[in-house]
Design an enzyme around this catalytic site. Sequence first.
Site, short mmCIF file in Angstrom:
data_model
loop_
_atom_site.label_atom_id
_atom_site.label_comp_id
_atom_site.label_asym_id
_atom_site.label_seq_id
_atom_site.Cartn_x
_atom_site.Cartn_y
_atom_site.Cartn_z
N CYS A 114 -12.49 -6.16 6.93
CA CYS A 114 -13.19 -5.17 5.87
C CYS A 114 -14.53 -5.74 5.49
CB CYS A 114 -12.13 -4.95 4.89
SG CYS A 114 -10.71 -4.23 5.28
N HIS A 239 -16.76 -2.72 -1.09
CA HIS A 239 -15.87 -2.20 0.12
C HIS A 239 -14.75 -1.09 -0.79
CE1 HIS A 239 -12.70 -1.90 2.94
NE2 HIS A 239 -11.85 -2.90 2.18
N ASN A 269 -9.25 3.44 2.67
CA ASN A 269 -9.87 2.24 3.16
C ASN A 269 -10.29 2.26 4.80
OD1 ASN A 269 -10.24 -0.44 4.05
ND2 ASN A 269 -8.72 -1.29 3.19
O1 UT7 Z 1 -9.20 -3.74 2.75
C1 UT7 Z 1 -8.75 -5.07 2.66
C2 UT7 Z 1 -8.02 -5.66 1.41
N1 UT7 Z 1 -6.83 -4.69 0.95
C3 UT7 Z 1 -6.70 -4.55 -0.38
O2 UT7 Z 1 -7.63 -4.90 -1.01
C4 UT7 Z 1 -5.56 -3.96 -0.73
C5 UT7 Z 1 -4.98 -4.81 -1.71
N2 UT7 Z 1 -3.43 -4.20 -2.28
C6 UT7 Z 1 -3.51 -3.02 -2.84
O3 UT7 Z 1 -4.43 -2.18 -3.11
C7 UT7 Z 1 -2.12 -2.65 -3.71
O4 UT7 Z 1 -1.57 -3.80 -3.86
C8 UT7 Z 1 -1.36 -1.80 -3.01
C9 UT7 Z 1 -2.14 -0.40 -3.44
C10 UT7 Z 1 -1.04 -1.82 -1.68
C11 UT7 Z 1 0.08 -1.62 -3.77
O5 UT7 Z 1 -0.01 -1.59 -5.33
P1 UT7 Z 1 0.65 -2.49 -6.15
O6 UT7 Z 1 0.35 -1.77 -7.32
O7 UT7 Z 1 0.33 -3.87 -5.80
O8 UT7 Z 1 2.12 -2.04 -5.79
P2 UT7 Z 1 3.39 -2.96 -5.14
O9 UT7 Z 1 3.03 -3.69 -3.76
O10 UT7 Z 1 3.56 -4.12 -6.19
O11 UT7 Z 1 4.34 -2.17 -5.43
C12 UT7 Z 1 4.93 -1.42 -6.67
C13 UT7 Z 1 6.24 -0.51 -6.28
C14 UT7 Z 1 7.09 -1.05 -5.22
O12 UT7 Z 1 8.50 -0.47 -5.75
P3 UT7 Z 1 9.32 -1.50 -6.55
O13 UT7 Z 1 9.68 -2.72 -5.72
O14 UT7 Z 1 8.72 -1.83 -7.69
O15 UT7 Z 1 10.71 -0.72 -6.80
C15 UT7 Z 1 6.71 -0.69 -3.90
O16 UT7 Z 1 8.00 -0.47 -2.94
O17 UT7 Z 1 5.56 0.40 -5.50
C16 UT7 Z 1 6.37 0.87 -4.38
N3 UT7 Z 1 5.45 1.22 -3.44
C17 UT7 Z 1 5.14 2.82 -3.13
N4 UT7 Z 1 5.88 3.59 -3.76
C18 UT7 Z 1 5.44 5.11 -3.34
C19 UT7 Z 1 4.64 0.66 -2.37
N5 UT7 Z 1 3.99 1.90 -1.46
C20 UT7 Z 1 4.17 2.73 -1.95
C21 UT7 Z 1 4.03 4.02 -2.03
N6 UT7 Z 1 4.39 5.13 -2.48
N7 UT7 Z 1 2.99 4.33 -0.85
#
Ligand code: UT7
Length: 312
Positions: A114, A239, A269
């Site tokens: 990225c 980004h 993204n």
């Molecule tokens: O471009 C290069 C760099 N990339 C990035 O910068 C991406 C960085 N990461 C992020 O943007 C975020 O971490 C995400 C958007 C990927 C995820 O958000 P988060 O607030 O960190 O969520 P999490 O991974 O901690 O997951 C929270 C909950 C989980 O459920 P439980 O375990 O709490 O029951 C996930 O299973 O959200 C759940 N979850 C979803 N729920 C509905 C994860 N993806 C989804 C989804 N829809 N698409």
Amino acid sequence: MQKYSKIISTGSYLPDKVYTNHDIEKFVDTSNDWIIERTGIEKRHIASESESSVDMAHAACIDAFKNCAIELKDIEMIVVATTTPERKFPSTAVLLQNKLNNNSAFAFDINAACTGFIYALDIADKYIKGGFVKNALVVGTEKITSLLDWKDRNTCVLFGDGAGAVVLSSSDTPGIISNTIGSDGSYKDLLTVNTDTEVIEMKGNDVFKIAVNTMGKLAASTLEKNGFKVEDLDWLIPHQANSRIINAVAKKINLPEEKIVMTVNKHGNTSAASIPLALDYANKQQMIHKDNIIMFEAFGAGFTWGSTLLKF
Ligand code: UT7
């Protein structure tokens, strides 16, 4: 030696097909509300089966040359940032050069995930400042949805396709003021596409925290080392991975939200294409103007990171 390099034109391309969050809800266990709340993304563009990263780059370059002070034949250097090349070789840049009917430039790809566009810009800037070339084409293009497991809700909601291009030319006045790039391969497994599975795997939460910390420090140090205050900045063009990351970084440097170019809601993204896409969007919307002080910054797999401070 040339004094500076300057962006003299921008262009972009987005595929016609769009997936809204509601479209994705139909095939994976997610919701429009979750995606908007956790990422800010509302929709993303998806390249067709037959459309490659070269085709998208080509369309973005044609757009950049619609209103450009120089012609395609004047381009001496083509640098393409991509993680989704059409072929293993020749490079995307060489295939693009052929499609553009330019046979005088030298052309090559770089992969810094990225952060790729900032790496590409840094290289082209140094060639121009060193006096080796006068005009360069710098492109970010990605068919990143070809690397998605559409059953994995942790990743498939986040990404989109597209391409952005800039024409960079030598100039007596700034121009690019500074570039900073960095990497740390010890984080190689937190965001990766392994050759056995060929799909994006990401420890999202870990990436999120390191992205905010790294980009917050980078933004502050980029301003400081160039003798700029945050008030001197007209626009931050970051980004576009997640609106929460972007807002957290802006907060760390006390930059008001009105000075952020935000396109993640429209594009998702798009990896190496995200900054040139956001730049061209801001240019076409007449948000950014001549002589504005702008900072780009990015963070990606590797990890890699980078910033550019420039006068538009
Ligand atoms: O471009 C290069 C760099 N990339 C990035 O910068 C991406 C960085 N990461 C992020 O943007 C975020 O971490 C995400 C958007 C990927 C995820 O958000 P988060 O607030 O960190 O969520 P999490 O991974 O901690 O997951 C929270 C909950 C989980 O459920 P439980 O375990 O709490 O029951 C996930 O299973 O959200 C759940 N979850 C979803 N729920 C509905 C994860 N993806 C989804 C989804 N829809 N698409």
